[in-house]
Design a protein around this motif. Structure first.
Motif, PDB file in Angstrom:
ATOM      1  N   ARG A 204       0.837  -1.199   0.000  1.00  0.00           N
ATOM      2  CA  ARG A 204       0.000   0.000   0.000  1.00  0.00           C
ATOM      3  C   ARG A 204       0.876   1.255   0.000  1.00  0.00           C
ATOM      4  NH1 ARG A 204      -1.817   3.853   3.201  1.00  0.00           N
ATOM      5  NH2 ARG A 204      -0.553   3.140   4.954  1.00  0.00           N
ATOM      6  N   ILE A 205       1.917   1.244   0.819  1.00  0.00           N
ATOM      7  CA  ILE A 205       2.810   2.394   0.866  1.00  0.00           C
ATOM      8  C   ILE A 205       3.522   2.575  -0.466  1.00  0.00           C
ATOM      9  CG2 ILE A 205       4.886   3.310   1.972  1.00  0.00           C
ATOM     10  CD1 ILE A 205       3.957   1.872   4.533  1.00  0.00           C
ATOM     11  N   ALA A 206       3.929   1.440  -1.069  1.00  0.00           N
ATOM     12  CA  ALA A 206       4.600   1.535  -2.367  1.00  0.00           C
ATOM     13  C   ALA A 206       3.678   2.148  -3.413  1.00  0.00           C
ATOM     14  CB  ALA A 206       5.072   0.146  -2.814  1.00  0.00           C
ATOM     15  N   ARG A 207       2.397   1.748  -3.397  1.00  0.00           N
ATOM     16  CA  ARG A 207       1.445   2.324  -4.355  1.00  0.00           C
ATOM     17  C   ARG A 207       1.255   3.819  -4.096  1.00  0.00           C
ATOM     18  NH1 ARG A 207      -1.492  -2.632  -3.469  1.00  0.00           N
ATOM     19  NH2 ARG A 207      -2.771  -1.566  -1.934  1.00  0.00           N
ATOM     20  N   GLU A 208       1.138   4.178  -2.799  1.00  0.00           N
ATOM     21  CA  GLU A 208       0.960   5.595  -2.473  1.00  0.00           C
ATOM     22  C   GLU A 208       2.169   6.415  -2.935  1.00  0.00           C
ATOM     23  OE1 GLU A 208      -1.617   7.365  -0.675  1.00  0.00           O
ATOM     24  OE2 GLU A 208      -2.686   5.620  -1.429  1.00  0.00           O
ATOM     25  N   LEU A 209       3.366   5.909  -2.636  1.00  0.00           N
ATOM     26  CA  LEU A 209       4.569   6.631  -3.040  1.00  0.00           C
ATOM     27  C   LEU A 209       4.665   6.742  -4.557  1.00  0.00           C
ATOM     28  CD1 LEU A 209       7.219   5.190  -0.548  1.00  0.00           C
ATOM     29  CD2 LEU A 209       6.298   7.505  -0.594  1.00  0.00           C
ATOM     30  N   HIS A 210       4.323   5.642  -5.244  1.00  0.00           N
ATOM     31  CA  HIS A 210       4.378   5.682  -6.707  1.00  0.00           C
ATOM     32  C   HIS A 210       3.424   6.728  -7.261  1.00  0.00           C
ATOM     33  CE1 HIS A 210       2.914   4.454 -10.718  1.00  0.00           C
ATOM     34  NE2 HIS A 210       4.195   4.208 -10.947  1.00  0.00           N
ATOM     35  N   ASP A 211       2.206   6.740  -6.717  1.00  0.00           N
ATOM     36  CA  ASP A 211       1.217   7.695  -7.226  1.00  0.00           C
ATOM     37  C   ASP A 211       1.652   9.131  -6.956  1.00  0.00           C
ATOM     38  OD1 ASP A 211      -0.295   5.608  -8.107  1.00  0.00           O
ATOM     39  OD2 ASP A 211      -1.624   5.573  -6.369  1.00  0.00           O
ATOM     40  N   ILE A 212       2.152   9.385  -5.742  1.00  0.00           N
ATOM     41  CA  ILE A 212       2.555  10.751  -5.397  1.00  0.00           C
ATOM     42  C   ILE A 212       3.744  11.204  -6.236  1.00  0.00           C
ATOM     43  CG2 ILE A 212       3.503  12.188  -3.543  1.00  0.00           C
ATOM     44  CD1 ILE A 212       1.923  10.457  -1.561  1.00  0.00           C
ATOM     45  N   VAL A 213       4.767  10.366  -6.254  1.00  0.00           N
ATOM     46  CA  VAL A 213       6.000  10.758  -6.935  1.00  0.00           C
ATOM     47  C   VAL A 213       5.801  10.813  -8.441  1.00  0.00           C
ATOM     48  CG1 VAL A 213       8.388  10.087  -7.384  1.00  0.00           C
ATOM     49  CG2 VAL A 213       7.449   9.869  -5.068  1.00  0.00           C
ATOM     50  N   ALA A 214       5.174   9.775  -9.013  1.00  0.00           N
ATOM     51  CA  ALA A 214       5.042   9.718 -10.473  1.00  0.00           C
ATOM     52  C   ALA A 214       4.213  10.883 -11.003  1.00  0.00           C
ATOM     53  CB  ALA A 214       4.417   8.387 -10.880  1.00  0.00           C
ATOM     54  N   HIS A 215       3.075  11.159 -10.356  1.00  0.00           N
ATOM     55  CA  HIS A 215       2.208  12.219 -10.864  1.00  0.00           C
ATOM     56  C   HIS A 215       2.887  13.583 -10.762  1.00  0.00           C
ATOM     57  CE1 HIS A 215      -1.465  14.406 -11.781  1.00  0.00           C
ATOM     58  NE2 HIS A 215      -1.239  15.154 -10.710  1.00  0.00           N
ATOM     59  N   ASN A 216       3.404  13.891  -9.577  1.00  0.00           N
ATOM     60  CA  ASN A 216       3.960  15.228  -9.377  1.00  0.00           C
ATOM     61  C   ASN A 216       5.264  15.429 -10.148  1.00  0.00           C
ATOM     62  OD1 ASN A 216       2.185  16.642  -7.232  1.00  0.00           O
ATOM     63  ND2 ASN A 216       2.493  14.605  -6.384  1.00  0.00           N
ATOM     64  N   LEU A 217       6.087  14.398 -10.227  1.00  0.00           N
ATOM     65  CA  LEU A 217       7.316  14.545 -11.002  1.00  0.00           C
ATOM     66  C   LEU A 217       7.023  14.667 -12.493  1.00  0.00           C
ATOM     67  CD1 LEU A 217       9.964  12.188  -9.339  1.00  0.00           C
ATOM     68  CD2 LEU A 217       9.782  14.670  -9.246  1.00  0.00           C
ATOM     69  N   SER A 218       5.973  14.003 -12.952  1.00  0.00           N
ATOM     70  CA  SER A 218       5.611  14.166 -14.358  1.00  0.00           C
ATOM     71  C   SER A 218       5.216  15.607 -14.657  1.00  0.00           C
ATOM     72  CB  SER A 218       4.456  13.214 -14.704  1.00  0.00           C
ATOM     73  OG  SER A 218       4.851  11.874 -14.553  1.00  0.00           O
TER      74      SER A 218
END
Length: 406
Positions: A204-218
């Motif tokens: 769950r944490i990995a999914r949250e981190l992926h969503d936060i980082v991927a979206h904002n870094l994009s």
């Protein structure tokens, strides 16, 4: 602080401490057997002094070593008791005590099918001792008929009185062993469930981190590209792009603090000013606005009557929409994207459609994005459909039943 149940006293003792206690118990039984052997009593079979001492020592040693050599100790007690118990008409106390201790140890530590043989060994050896004594095999003389019949009745009665408590001791040992195995099984299951929860939490944490980082870094990468491209010709646009980069980075930091705060506190501390509430469906407008700042034309529609849903379910739908929009920015090369939030009678759904390339490779090589979306939907027993459209573009559609979310 978490309170943990303490084991019983004997379970906290070391093997050396248990051996010392067993040695003391064996010494006490040895002394009692000697006092009985040399005390005033009516003997059915007179035994030499050396034999009485040797049998008393065997009983004491068997009790002292019952945890180290359970089967050897039980056989020693069985053979010695068959003689000591018949030496006197009065059943000596050390004999059943030694039998009970060795049988309990065997029943507690060995499988039931094995330990029941120990009960049979004790009763069988005692019965053979009765027969041997009554036929004069252990003594030089047979008693007169009256004494013989009286002794026979007493021995049979004593054998019955011995079998009943020994059976009870065996059942107690088996019950204690079964309870310990059951407790160990429950503990193993609890540890397994704890390990599974840890794995689920990590995912769950990995999914949250992926969503936060991927979206904002994009978004940051897109705006940085715009700033670099127009820095010389249109500096005001570059400044605007840098402002958006700053705001996007600040939002990402807030979400990271929230997630890390939940890891520190377990349930998130709402009074901590560094933490912000988890995103919900009401924040889709802001998500669409941030996505539009990357140059896309974003259209957000709401179908059905908007209503409040459980927070985890709203977060899951929000993250699916966020990941779908992130994929549009990173891979689709699109101009327009439409997001539709649908409130049904018994479901909630999110659909994101763009007019980009929509090539089959986008669906066949989804990376972590589509995998994360499928996992979020699978948690609630929902459905996810993702793939290119015939007329061009790419479509992501998720549908989650409200029953599972509640």
């Amino acid at each position: 602080m978490i309170a943990t149940a303490k084991p019983p006293l004997l379970r906290r003792l070391s093997p050396r401490d248990l051996l010392v206690l067993d040695t003391l118990a064996g010494a006490v039984l040895c002394v009692l057997a000697l006092l009985h052997g040399f005390g005033p009593h009516e003997a059915v079979v007179s035994l030499p002094t050396v034999v009485i001492v040797a049998l008393a020592l065997v009983l004491g040693a068997a009790v002292a070593l019952r945890r180290v050599y359970p089967w050897l100790a039980l056989w020693a007690v069985a053979l010695a008791s068959a003689v000591v118990a018949q030496e006197s008409q009065n059943f000596p106390l050390p004999v059943p005590a030694a039998m009970a201790l060795t049988l309990y140890t065997l029943a507690d530590g060995a499988p039931r099918r094995v330990s029941v043989r120990g009960l049979g060994v004790l009763v069988g050896c005692t019965a053979l001792g009765v027969v041997a004594v009554q036929h004069g095999l252990l003594g030089p003389h047979l008693p007169d008929p009256a004494v013989f019949h009286h002794a026979m009745r007493m021995e049979v009665l004593g054998l019955l009185l011995l079998t009943l408590p020994l059976s009870a001791v065996w059942m107690i040992g088996v019950a204690v062993s079964a309870n310990r195995a059951y407790t160990a099984g429950l503990q193993a299951q609890a540890e397994q469930r704890a390990r599974e929860r840890v794995v689920e939490e990590r995912l769950r944490i990995a999914r949250e981190l992926h969503d936060i980082v991927a979206h904002n870094l994009s978004l940051i990468t897109m705006q940085a590209s715009v700033a670099g491209f127009v820095a010389d010709t249109r500096p005001e646009e570059a400044v605007r792009a840098l402002t958006l980069i700053e705001r996007t980075g600040r939002d990402a930091l807030h979400e990271m603090r929230r997630l890390l705060g939940m890891l520190r506190d377990g349930d998130g501390n709402a009074q901590d000013p560094e933490l912000v509430p988890a995103p919900c469906l009401a924040d889709l407008d802001q998500l669409a606005a941030r996505t539009a700042e990357s140059g896309l034309r974003v259209e957000l529609r709401i179908s059905g009557e908007r209503r409040e849903l459980p927070a985890p379910l709203e977060l899951a739908v929000y993250r699916i929409a966020q990941e779908a929009l992130t994929n549009v920015i990173k891979h689709a090369d699109a101009v327009r994207v439409r997001a539709v939030l649908a409130y049904g009678k018994d479901f909630v759904g999110i659909e994101v459609v763009d007019d980009g390339r929509g090539t089959p490779e986008a669906a066949s090589s989804p990376g972590h994005g589509l995998v994360g979306m499928r996992e979020r939907v699978a948690v609630y027993g929902g459905e996810l459909d993702a793939g290119p459209l015939p007329e061009g573009g790419f479509r992501v559609s998720a549908r989650i039943p409200l029953e599972a979310g509640s």
